[in-house]
Design an enzyme around this catalytic site. Structure first.
Site, PDB file in Angstrom:
ATOM      1  N   GLY A   1      25.106  46.240  78.972  1.00 51.63           N
ATOM      2  CA  GLY A   1      24.165  46.934  79.853  1.00 51.63           C
ATOM      3  C   GLY A   1      24.266  48.435  79.654  1.00 51.63           C
TER       4      GLY A   1
ATOM      5  N   GLY B   1      18.585  44.922  78.557  1.00 51.28           N
ATOM      6  CA  GLY B   1      19.336  45.793  77.642  1.00 51.28           C
ATOM      7  C   GLY B   1      20.719  45.272  77.318  1.00 51.28           C
TER       8      GLY B   1
ATOM      9  N   ILE C   1      34.448  47.981  80.178  1.00 50.38           N
ATOM     10  CA  ILE C   1      35.863  47.632  80.418  1.00 50.38           C
ATOM     11  C   ILE C   1      36.751  48.484  79.509  1.00 50.38           C
ATOM     12  CG2 ILE C   1      37.579  45.783  80.369  1.00 50.38           C
ATOM     13  CD1 ILE C   1      35.263  43.768  80.477  1.00 50.38           C
TER      14      ILE C   1
ATOM     15  N   LYS D   1      33.830  42.334  67.546  1.00 51.33           N
ATOM     16  CA  LYS D   1      34.724  42.834  68.603  1.00 51.33           C
ATOM     17  C   LYS D   1      36.128  42.273  68.427  1.00 51.33           C
ATOM     18  CE  LYS D   1      30.906  43.414  71.869  1.00 51.33           C
ATOM     19  NZ  LYS D   1      30.022  42.699  72.797  1.00 51.33           N
TER      20      LYS D   1
ATOM     21  N   VAL E   1      33.848  47.530  72.509  1.00 50.18           N
ATOM     22  CA  VAL E   1      34.336  46.215  72.947  1.00 50.18           C
ATOM     23  C   VAL E   1      34.343  46.171  74.472  1.00 50.18           C
ATOM     24  CG1 VAL E   1      36.237  44.550  72.893  1.00 50.18           C
ATOM     25  CG2 VAL E   1      35.855  46.048  70.920  1.00 50.18           C
TER      26      VAL E   1
HETATM   27  N1  HSE Z   1      24.956  42.714  72.882  1.00 55.66           N
HETATM   28  C1  HSE Z   1      26.252  43.015  73.416  1.00 55.66           C
HETATM   29  C2  HSE Z   1      26.575  41.997  74.474  1.00 55.66           C
HETATM   30  C3  HSE Z   1      26.260  44.397  73.970  1.00 55.66           C
HETATM   31  O1  HSE Z   1      25.669  41.287  74.920  1.00 55.66           O
HETATM   32  O2  HSE Z   1      27.726  41.917  74.878  1.00 55.66           O
HETATM   33  C4  HSE Z   1      27.611  44.911  74.366  1.00 55.66           C
HETATM   34  O3  HSE Z   1      28.477  44.996  73.284  1.00 55.66           O
END
Ligand code: HSE
Length: 322
Positions: free
Chosen positions: A302, A187, A136, A205, A132
């Site tokens: 990232g 990414g 952070i 999350k 999550v």
């Molecule tokens: N795909 C997720 C996002 C990756 O863009 O927040 C991080 O959990």
């Protein structure tokens, strides 16, 4: 100096970010903690995919059981993603006495009890800070320094991909498809970005945060979820004309003893504290009965920010075990 032998299972963006983070900060971590972090194995079928790092080919193996049965491996980092087979593989690793670290919100949201039970039964640790908010430390905050609180609310921006898309559509007038492509290249996005743009990643999350904040399980199917793929440039312009911006918000609170929660694109005033959270940044607002209000902010997606949280979990495990 204690060497920690790490196996990375799944060498995609986040696996690479974790590997890079260990390369960049190996000596600094050793100086601070007395730990020599060593990626000893990479469980991955696709060795030849172009990647920004080049681990020795001898580290790669397609055979997870060989790694789980190897007594020299201390920690397995699961970065395959998705509920299955990742949950099964993590439980296998735990049963073989490996500590497990994961960023896999889908697996935790679906199978939190099975995973924590397997870890408890095996007497090993299971950590998931990176699941999550990317880099952070929200899970650490809730489960350590803020645990004296009864939580009343958790609200925030919990997906870097959709926040990046909405920011770029709003601030630069860029088309949705172009920005999504860039989020994938950087990414940020999941392997299947549908999970991002339809709010499923955020619901996973939020389900995890509800468990940790309120001690109650709310399955993602029970979280009313609206994606942002239908947000048009006209919607954004109309919000702007009203002095507002559109943000993907996740929210949960306890009202009259019941958990009320949702995930949806919402128009908020430009003076709202979450309005200025841009691009891949996330922010999570928490309200506790003795703490009052706090907001955690940082890069929510990232490879390197997420790798930072994963490496933190590895160090935590290594400092709490023999
Ligand atoms: N795909 C997720 C996002 C990756 O863009 O927040 C991080 O959990």
């Amino acid at each position: 100096m204690k060497t920690v032998h790490i196996a990375i299972m799944g060498f995609g963006n986040i696996g690479v970010g974790t590997y890079q983070g260990i390369e960049i900060n190996h000596d600094a971590i050793a100086a601070k903690t007395g730990l020599d972090l060593k990626v000893a194995k990479i469980i991955e079928i696709d060795i030849d995919r172009p990647r920004p790092v080049s681990p020795d080919r001898s580290l790669f193996t397609p055979d997870r059981m060989e790694v789980f049965q190897d007594p020299s491996i201390d920690v397995v980092v699961e970065l395959i993603g998705g509920v299955e087979p990742a949950t099964t593989f993590m439980i296998e690793a735990l049963k073989h006495g490996k500590h497990v670290v994961t960023a896999n919100k889908a697996a935790i949201a679906a199978n939190y009890e099975q995973l924590t039970d397997a870890a408890n039964e095996a007497g090993v640790l299971f950590r998931f800070e990176a699941s999550v908010g990317g880099g952070i430390p929200v899970i650490n905050a809730i489960t350590t320094v803020l645990r004296s609180n009864r939580f009343e609310e958790v609200t925030g921006i919990m997906n870097g991909t959709t926040n990046f898309i909405l920011t770029q559509m709003t601030q630069a007038g860029r088309p949705y498809a172009d920005v999504l492509k860039e989020a994938q290249e950087k990414g940020f996005a999941e392997a299947d970005p549908t999970a991002d743009v339809e709010g499923i990643d955020i619901a996973n999350k939020l389900s995890i945060l509800i468990s940790l904040c309120f001690g109650e399980r709310v399955k993602i199917e029970d979280i009313p979820t609206t994606g942002m793929s239908g947000v048009t440039p006209e919607d954004i312009a109309q919000a702007k004309a009203e002095g507002k911006v559109i943000k993907m918000l996740a929210s949960a609170s306890r009202e009259n003893g019941k958990i009320v929660c949702s995930v949806a694109p919402v128009r908020i005033g430009t003076d709202h504290p979450l309005a200025s959270v841009s691009n891949e940044f996330n922010a999570i607002y928490l309200k506790g009965n003795i703490l009052g209000e706090t907001m955690l902010y940082g890069k929510g997606a990232g490879p390197l920010p997420t790798g930072s949280a994963i490496i933190g979990d590895i160090i935590d495990i290594a400092t709490h075990t023999k």
